[in-house]
Scaffold this motif. Structure first.
Motif, PDB file in Angstrom:
ATOM      1  N   LEU A  45       0.843  -1.193   0.000  1.00 19.93           N
ATOM      2  CA  LEU A  45       0.000   0.000   0.000  1.00 19.93           C
ATOM      3  C   LEU A  45       0.878   1.243   0.000  1.00 19.93           C
ATOM      4  O   LEU A  45       2.053   1.199   0.376  1.00 19.93           O
ATOM      5  CB  LEU A  45      -0.895   0.026   1.245  1.00 19.93           C
ATOM      6  CG  LEU A  45      -1.784  -1.191   1.467  1.00 19.93           C
ATOM      7  CD1 LEU A  45      -2.549  -1.032   2.764  1.00 19.93           C
ATOM      8  CD2 LEU A  45      -2.732  -1.370   0.307  1.00 19.93           C
ATOM      9  N   TYR A  47       0.275   5.455   1.073  1.00 24.03           N
ATOM     10  CA  TYR A  47      -0.631   6.487   1.590  1.00 24.03           C
ATOM     11  C   TYR A  47      -0.045   7.872   1.349  1.00 24.03           C
ATOM     12  O   TYR A  47       1.165   8.090   1.509  1.00 24.03           O
ATOM     13  CB  TYR A  47      -0.863   6.313   3.091  1.00 24.03           C
ATOM     14  CG  TYR A  47      -1.800   5.177   3.440  1.00 24.03           C
ATOM     15  CD1 TYR A  47      -3.153   5.403   3.632  1.00 24.03           C
ATOM     16  CD2 TYR A  47      -1.328   3.884   3.578  1.00 24.03           C
ATOM     17  CE1 TYR A  47      -4.012   4.368   3.965  1.00 24.03           C
ATOM     18  CE2 TYR A  47      -2.183   2.836   3.898  1.00 24.03           C
ATOM     19  CZ  TYR A  47      -3.521   3.089   4.092  1.00 24.03           C
ATOM     20  OH  TYR A  47      -4.373   2.071   4.409  1.00 24.03           O
ATOM     21  N   ALA A  89      -1.260   0.782   9.108  1.00 20.06           N
ATOM     22  CA  ALA A  89      -1.358   2.079   8.445  1.00 20.06           C
ATOM     23  C   ALA A  89      -1.876   3.125   9.418  1.00 20.06           C
ATOM     24  O   ALA A  89      -1.571   4.309   9.283  1.00 20.06           O
ATOM     25  CB  ALA A  89      -2.287   1.983   7.237  1.00 20.06           C
ATOM     26  N   LYS A 121      -5.252   6.398  -0.262  1.00 19.64           N
ATOM     27  CA  LYS A 121      -4.584   5.094  -0.270  1.00 19.64           C
ATOM     28  C   LYS A 121      -4.507   4.545  -1.685  1.00 19.64           C
ATOM     29  O   LYS A 121      -5.500   4.498  -2.404  1.00 19.64           O
ATOM     30  CB  LYS A 121      -5.362   4.094   0.598  1.00 19.64           C
ATOM     31  CG  LYS A 121      -4.805   2.680   0.531  1.00 19.64           C
ATOM     32  CD  LYS A 121      -5.496   1.744   1.504  1.00 19.64           C
ATOM     33  CE  LYS A 121      -6.876   1.345   1.016  1.00 19.64           C
ATOM     34  NZ  LYS A 121      -7.466   0.305   1.899  1.00 19.64           N
ATOM     35  N   GLU A 123      -3.388   1.069  -3.772  1.00 15.86           N
ATOM     36  CA  GLU A 123      -3.008  -0.338  -3.704  1.00 15.86           C
ATOM     37  C   GLU A 123      -2.125  -0.669  -4.894  1.00 15.86           C
ATOM     38  O   GLU A 123      -2.431  -0.290  -6.027  1.00 15.86           O
ATOM     39  CB  GLU A 123      -4.245  -1.235  -3.702  1.00 15.86           C
ATOM     40  CG  GLU A 123      -5.062  -1.080  -2.431  1.00 15.86           C
ATOM     41  CD  GLU A 123      -6.258  -2.006  -2.391  1.00 15.86           C
ATOM     42  OE1 GLU A 123      -6.825  -2.162  -1.303  1.00 15.86           O
ATOM     43  OE2 GLU A 123      -6.638  -2.549  -3.449  1.00 15.86           O
ATOM     44  N   TRP A 131      -5.932   3.860  -6.881  1.00 12.65           N
ATOM     45  CA  TRP A 131      -6.323   4.620  -5.689  1.00 12.65           C
ATOM     46  C   TRP A 131      -7.675   4.097  -5.218  1.00 12.65           C
ATOM     47  O   TRP A 131      -8.614   3.986  -6.011  1.00 12.65           O
ATOM     48  CB  TRP A 131      -6.397   6.111  -6.009  1.00 12.65           C
ATOM     49  CG  TRP A 131      -5.051   6.704  -6.278  1.00 12.65           C
ATOM     50  CD1 TRP A 131      -4.480   6.890  -7.502  1.00 12.65           C
ATOM     51  CD2 TRP A 131      -4.089   7.163  -5.328  1.00 12.65           C
ATOM     52  NE1 TRP A 131      -3.221   7.437  -7.362  1.00 12.65           N
ATOM     53  CE2 TRP A 131      -2.962   7.620  -6.039  1.00 12.65           C
ATOM     54  CE3 TRP A 131      -4.071   7.239  -3.926  1.00 12.65           C
ATOM     55  CZ2 TRP A 131      -1.822   8.134  -5.409  1.00 12.65           C
ATOM     56  CZ3 TRP A 131      -2.947   7.756  -3.294  1.00 12.65           C
ATOM     57  CH2 TRP A 131      -1.841   8.190  -4.025  1.00 12.65           C
TER      58      TRP A 131
END
Lengths: 136, 75
Positions: A45, A47, A89, A121, A123, A131
């Motif tokens: 991930l 962020y 996270a 976020k 992936e 997103w």
């Protein structure tokens, strides 16, 4: 403690910020990088935050929590940048005299964070990236 | 008027930058600026002017800082 961090979250430090002799409950919620989304394997991930506003909104969420549950203490740390699968996270720690308000405040805080704090976020998959929006 | 525009997440990637100064016609609003910069993107966004959330019809003024917020993904 309200923090955005660009490395692993120090969970014991977040919990330590809400401990107190009057608190019979310390509850920690961790939002953790998961290895799939809708059946699609996720490799990692990423962020991104609007830093100044995200910190202010996290403070506002914490203020809402203590307005609703005046005896509760809350600490929040959200990670930005790459987050490997299996690592946190976000960590939300709540200290309270009793467990009921700790559970209520914790749930309120993560729901409010997802709804109003400007963090995004992404992936990363074997064959691409996307997103991902929070569900209401 | 000249407005500073902030981009995040997918919008930052699409635009290839985190912010830029943009010249807009008088009478521009937050949503008209978005439509001008991202025609046809089909993404629901929220708007902030000078770090305060505003509706899309909010008028812009010279020197404003405008931010487009794509759907949030924190937590």
């Amino acid at each position: 403690m309200i923090a955005l961090v660009d490395g692993p979250i120090d969970t014991p430090a977040v919990e330590g910020a809400v401990r107190g002799d009057a608190f019979g409950a310390v509850l920690t919620f961790q939002g953790v990088g998961r290895n799939s989304f809708g059946g699609r394997p996720v490799r990692s991930l990423y962020y991104e935050a609007w830093t100044e506003v995200a910190l202010r909104e996290l403070q506002a969420v914490a203020a809402d929590v203590t307005a609703r549950w005046p005896q509760v203490r809350i600490a929040v740390a959200h990670r930005v940048g790459p987050v490997p699968i299996g690592e946190a996270a976000v960590v939300i720690a709540v200290g309270a005299p009793h467990r009921q308000e700790a559970y209520e405040a914790s749930r309120f805080a993560i729901d409010a964070l997802k709804a109003r704090v400007p963090i995004w976020k992404k992936e990363l998959y074997e064959d691409g990236e996307e997103w991902i929006a929070n569900r209401p | 008027m000249r407005v500073r525009v902030l981009y995040f997440a997918i919008l930052k990637e699409r635009r290839g930058r985190a912010q830029e100064d943009v010249d807009l016609p008088e009478g521009a609003t937050a949503s008209s600026a978005f439509d001008h910069l991202f025609p046809g993107i089909g993404l629901p966004v929220a708007f902030a002017v000078n770090e305060a959330m505003v509706p899309g019809v909010a008028p812009l003024h010279d020197g404003d800082e405008l931010a487009f917020l794509p759907p949030l993904g924190g937590g």
